[in-house]
Motif scaffolding. Structure first.
Motif, PDB file in Angstrom:
ATOM      1  N   MET A   1       3.167  -6.298  -8.925  1.00 45.86           N
ATOM      2  CA  MET A   1       1.873  -6.087  -8.278  1.00 45.86           C
ATOM      3  C   MET A   1       0.959  -5.252  -9.174  1.00 45.86           C
ATOM      4  SD  MET A   1       2.843  -5.376  -4.331  1.00 45.86           S
ATOM      5  CE  MET A   1       3.527  -6.667  -3.314  1.00 45.86           C
ATOM      6  N   VAL A   2      -0.332  -5.480  -9.023  1.00 50.40           N
ATOM      7  CA  VAL A   2      -1.331  -4.737  -9.787  1.00 50.40           C
ATOM      8  C   VAL A   2      -2.298  -4.055  -8.824  1.00 50.40           C
ATOM      9  CG1 VAL A   2      -1.173  -6.179 -11.844  1.00 50.40           C
ATOM     10  CG2 VAL A   2      -2.802  -6.786 -10.047  1.00 50.40           C
ATOM     11  N   TYR A   3      -2.816  -2.923  -9.256  1.00 48.47           N
ATOM     12  CA  TYR A   3      -3.770  -2.165  -8.446  1.00 48.47           C
ATOM     13  C   TYR A   3      -4.971  -3.049  -8.100  1.00 48.47           C
ATOM     14  CZ  TYR A   3      -7.545   1.050  -7.324  1.00 48.47           C
ATOM     15  OH  TYR A   3      -8.611   1.676  -6.711  1.00 48.47           O
ATOM     16  N   ASP A   4      -5.385  -3.012  -6.840  1.00 48.83           N
ATOM     17  CA  ASP A   4      -6.536  -3.796  -6.394  1.00 48.83           C
ATOM     18  C   ASP A   4      -7.677  -2.890  -5.928  1.00 48.83           C
ATOM     19  OD1 ASP A   4      -7.545  -6.584  -5.705  1.00 48.83           O
ATOM     20  OD2 ASP A   4      -7.794  -5.563  -3.770  1.00 48.83           O
ATOM     21  N   HIS A   5      -7.381  -1.939  -5.044  1.00 44.88           N
ATOM     22  CA  HIS A   5      -8.420  -1.028  -4.566  1.00 44.88           C
ATOM     23  C   HIS A   5      -7.794   0.194  -3.901  1.00 44.88           C
ATOM     24  CE1 HIS A   5      -7.553  -3.506  -0.963  1.00 44.88           C
ATOM     25  NE2 HIS A   5      -7.900  -2.426  -0.268  1.00 44.88           N
TER      26      HIS A   5
ATOM     27  N   GLU B   1       0.849  -1.192   0.000  1.00 49.15           N
ATOM     28  CA  GLU B   1       0.000   0.000   0.000  1.00 49.15           C
ATOM     29  C   GLU B   1       0.883   1.239   0.000  1.00 49.15           C
ATOM     30  OE1 GLU B   1      -3.683   1.963   2.601  1.00 49.15           O
ATOM     31  OE2 GLU B   1      -2.604   0.210   3.367  1.00 49.15           O
ATOM     32  N   CYS B   2       0.486   2.240  -0.767  1.00 50.03           N
ATOM     33  CA  CYS B   2       1.226   3.503  -0.757  1.00 50.03           C
ATOM     34  C   CYS B   2       0.264   4.662  -0.966  1.00 50.03           C
ATOM     35  CB  CYS B   2       2.324   3.509  -1.823  1.00 50.03           C
ATOM     36  SG  CYS B   2       1.726   3.445  -3.511  1.00 50.03           S
TER      37      CYS B   2
ATOM     38  N   PHE C   1      -3.541   9.932   4.522  1.00 52.15           N
ATOM     39  CA  PHE C   1      -3.281   9.864   3.095  1.00 52.15           C
ATOM     40  C   PHE C   1      -4.295   8.964   2.393  1.00 52.15           C
ATOM     41  CE2 PHE C   1       0.864  10.447   5.161  1.00 52.15           C
ATOM     42  CZ  PHE C   1       1.304  11.614   4.536  1.00 52.15           C
ATOM     43  N   GLU C   2      -4.797   9.420   1.264  1.00 51.83           N
ATOM     44  CA  GLU C   2      -5.542   8.537   0.372  1.00 51.83           C
ATOM     45  C   GLU C   2      -4.504   7.596  -0.235  1.00 51.83           C
ATOM     46  OE1 GLU C   2      -8.934   8.510  -0.070  1.00 51.83           O
ATOM     47  OE2 GLU C   2      -8.803   9.881   1.635  1.00 51.83           O
ATOM     48  N   SER C   3      -4.841   6.319  -0.356  1.00 53.51           N
ATOM     49  CA  SER C   3      -3.829   5.347  -0.781  1.00 53.51           C
ATOM     50  C   SER C   3      -4.378   4.368  -1.813  1.00 53.51           C
ATOM     51  CB  SER C   3      -3.331   4.563   0.437  1.00 53.51           C
ATOM     52  OG  SER C   3      -4.394   3.828   1.015  1.00 53.51           O
ATOM     53  N   ASP C   4      -3.455   3.659  -2.450  1.00 51.97           N
ATOM     54  CA  ASP C   4      -3.783   2.575  -3.373  1.00 51.97           C
ATOM     55  C   ASP C   4      -3.146   1.297  -2.850  1.00 51.97           C
ATOM     56  OD1 ASP C   4      -5.279   4.085  -5.201  1.00 51.97           O
ATOM     57  OD2 ASP C   4      -3.482   4.681  -6.307  1.00 51.97           O
ATOM     58  N   VAL C   5      -3.879   0.198  -2.969  1.00 47.81           N
ATOM     59  CA  VAL C   5      -3.405  -1.111  -2.533  1.00 47.81           C
ATOM     60  C   VAL C   5      -3.136  -1.957  -3.776  1.00 47.81           C
ATOM     61  CG1 VAL C   5      -3.949  -3.197  -1.217  1.00 47.81           C
ATOM     62  CG2 VAL C   5      -4.679  -0.946  -0.365  1.00 47.81           C
ATOM     63  N   TYR C   6      -1.948  -2.554  -3.813  1.00 43.35           N
ATOM     64  CA  TYR C   6      -1.523  -3.392  -4.933  1.00 43.35           C
ATOM     65  C   TYR C   6      -1.352  -4.827  -4.441  1.00 43.35           C
ATOM     66  CZ  TYR C   6      -0.470   0.922  -7.452  1.00 43.35           C
ATOM     67  OH  TYR C   6      -0.554   2.143  -8.076  1.00 43.35           O
ATOM     68  N   VAL C   7      -1.633  -5.800  -5.302  1.00 44.18           N
ATOM     69  CA  VAL C   7      -1.526  -7.202  -4.908  1.00 44.18           C
ATOM     70  C   VAL C   7      -0.809  -8.018  -5.977  1.00 44.18           C
ATOM     71  CG1 VAL C   7      -3.626  -7.131  -3.493  1.00 44.18           C
ATOM     72  CG2 VAL C   7      -3.781  -7.808  -5.906  1.00 44.18           C
ATOM     73  N   LEU C   8      -0.244  -9.124  -5.531  1.00 42.88           N
ATOM     74  CA  LEU C   8       0.365 -10.107  -6.422  1.00 42.88           C
ATOM     75  C   LEU C   8       0.018 -11.488  -5.888  1.00 42.88           C
ATOM     76  CD1 LEU C   8       2.313 -11.021  -8.709  1.00 42.88           C
ATOM     77  CD2 LEU C   8       4.171 -10.806  -7.059  1.00 42.88           C
ATOM     78  N   GLU C   9      -0.616 -12.300  -6.729  1.00 40.26           N
ATOM     79  CA  GLU C   9      -0.986 -13.672  -6.361  1.00 40.26           C
ATOM     80  C   GLU C   9      -0.115 -14.633  -7.139  1.00 40.26           C
ATOM     81  OE1 GLU C   9      -3.205 -14.686  -4.117  1.00 40.26           O
ATOM     82  OE2 GLU C   9      -3.966 -12.675  -3.630  1.00 40.26           O
ATOM     83  N   ILE C  10       0.535 -15.558  -6.426  1.00 38.24           N
ATOM     84  CA  ILE C  10       1.356 -16.586  -7.056  1.00 38.24           C
ATOM     85  C   ILE C  10       0.558 -17.882  -7.045  1.00 38.24           C
ATOM     86  CG2 ILE C  10       3.569 -17.798  -7.004  1.00 38.24           C
ATOM     87  CD1 ILE C  10       3.763 -14.734  -7.345  1.00 38.24           C
TER      88      ILE C  10
ATOM     89  N   LEU D   1       6.098  -0.886  -6.537  1.00 37.27           N
ATOM     90  CA  LEU D   1       5.149  -1.993  -6.373  1.00 37.27           C
ATOM     91  C   LEU D   1       4.796  -2.595  -7.731  1.00 37.27           C
ATOM     92  CD1 LEU D   1       2.841  -0.466  -3.600  1.00 37.27           C
ATOM     93  CD2 LEU D   1       4.585  -2.246  -3.320  1.00 37.27           C
ATOM     94  N   GLN D   2       4.629  -1.761  -8.739  1.00 32.83           N
ATOM     95  CA  GLN D   2       4.323  -2.265 -10.077  1.00 32.83           C
ATOM     96  C   GLN D   2       5.503  -3.046 -10.657  1.00 32.83           C
ATOM     97  OE1 GLN D   2       3.088   1.319 -12.106  1.00 32.83           O
ATOM     98  NE2 GLN D   2       1.349   1.579 -10.726  1.00 32.83           N
ATOM     99  N   LYS D   3       6.726  -2.570 -10.427  1.00 33.47           N
ATOM    100  CA  LYS D   3       7.908  -3.296 -10.906  1.00 33.47           C
ATOM    101  C   LYS D   3       8.046  -4.647 -10.216  1.00 33.47           C
ATOM    102  CE  LYS D   3      10.648   0.720 -12.243  1.00 33.47           C
ATOM    103  NZ  LYS D   3      11.761   1.608 -11.884  1.00 33.47           N
TER     104      LYS D   3
END
Length: 197
Positions: free
Chosen positions: A170-174, A153-154, A187-196, A165-167
C-alpha cells in the motif's frame, strides 16, 4: 515479484468466476507457512481475551478495551460466518495452536473498496505475522471475491502499523483522523491504498 505484482497476476489469471471460486472455499481456510486462518466463531471469545483485555493492544483501535472476556458475545453471534463483505478471520499459530489475533477485510460496496484491519496479541507483535497473514488474506480476496482495491488507515504515531501497510504494497493516499467509539481519544491518521489492475 513484489506483492502488488503478485496480486495483479492472480487477478489476471484466476480463470474461474467469482462464484465458482467462492463455492470452492468450503470452510474458507487460508494457510501460510506459520499461520492458519479460519472464520471467526462465537466460541472464540475465550481466545480473544488474550488481546481484547490488553490496553497496549487497544491503544489505537476504535473500540475501547474489553472489561470481561464475555464482552464480545454482545456482537460475535450476530456476525454472519458466510458473509462475502465482512470477513473476520481468527489467526492461529500452526506450531502450537494458540490464537494470534483477528484479521478482517470489509467490502465497502458503494466505493468497491476492501478495508484492511488487524489485531494481534501483544506477545506476538514484531514477529511478522500480520504481514504474512494479511498478504495471504488479500490474495484470497482477489482470487475468491474479485477484490481489486484495498485501503488501510492507521494513526500517524502508530509507525509499526504504517510499516505493515507499506509491506502489503500500500502507498500513502491522504491524511485523515478518527476517534475511539467511546470518545476517549482522537488520532490524526494516514490512509494507504493499493489498486490491483
Amino acid at each position: 515479484m513484489m506483492f502488488s505484482e503478485k496480486l495483479q497476476q492472480l487477478r489476471k489469471n484466476k480463470g474461474l468466476t467469482q462464484e465458482e471460486m467462492a463455492e470452492k472455499t468450503g470452510e474458507e481456510i487460508i494457510e501460510t507457512d506459520r499461520l492458519l486462518m479460519r472464520r471467526l466463531r462465537p466460541d472464540d471469545y475465550i481466545a480473544m481475551s488474550a488481546w481484547d483485555m490488553d490496553e497496549r493492544v487497544y491503544k489505537y483501535l476504535m473500540s475501547p478495551v474489553c472489561k470481561t472476556p464475555e464482552e464480545p458475545l454482545a456482537w460475535l453471534p450476530k456476525k454472519d460466518p458466510t458473509s462475502k463483505i465482512n470477513i473476520l478471520m481468527l489467526v492461529i499459530n500452526k506450531e502450537d495452536g494458540h490464537a494470534v489475533g483477528i484479521y478482517a477485510l470489509n467490502h465497502e460496496v458503494e466505493r468497491d473498496v476492501w478495508t484492511v484491519s488487524y489485531v494481534n496479541r501483544y506477545d506476538d507483535w514484531g514477529k511478522g505475522y500480520t504481514t504474512e497473514g494479511m498478504m495471504a488474506f488479500m490474495e484470497h480476496a482477489v482470487s475468491v471475491y474479485g477484490a481489486h482495491s484495498f485501503e488501510g488507515e492507521c494513526a500517524k504515531e502508530n509507525v509499526s502499523s504504517a510499516k505493515v501497510l507499506q509491506k502489503l504494497g500500500m502507498v500513502y493516499d491522504h491524511s485523515s483522523s478518527y476517534s475511539k467509539s467511546d470518545g476517549s481519544a482522537t488520532f490524526e491518521s494516514d490512509v494507504y491504498v493499493l489498486e490491483i489492475q
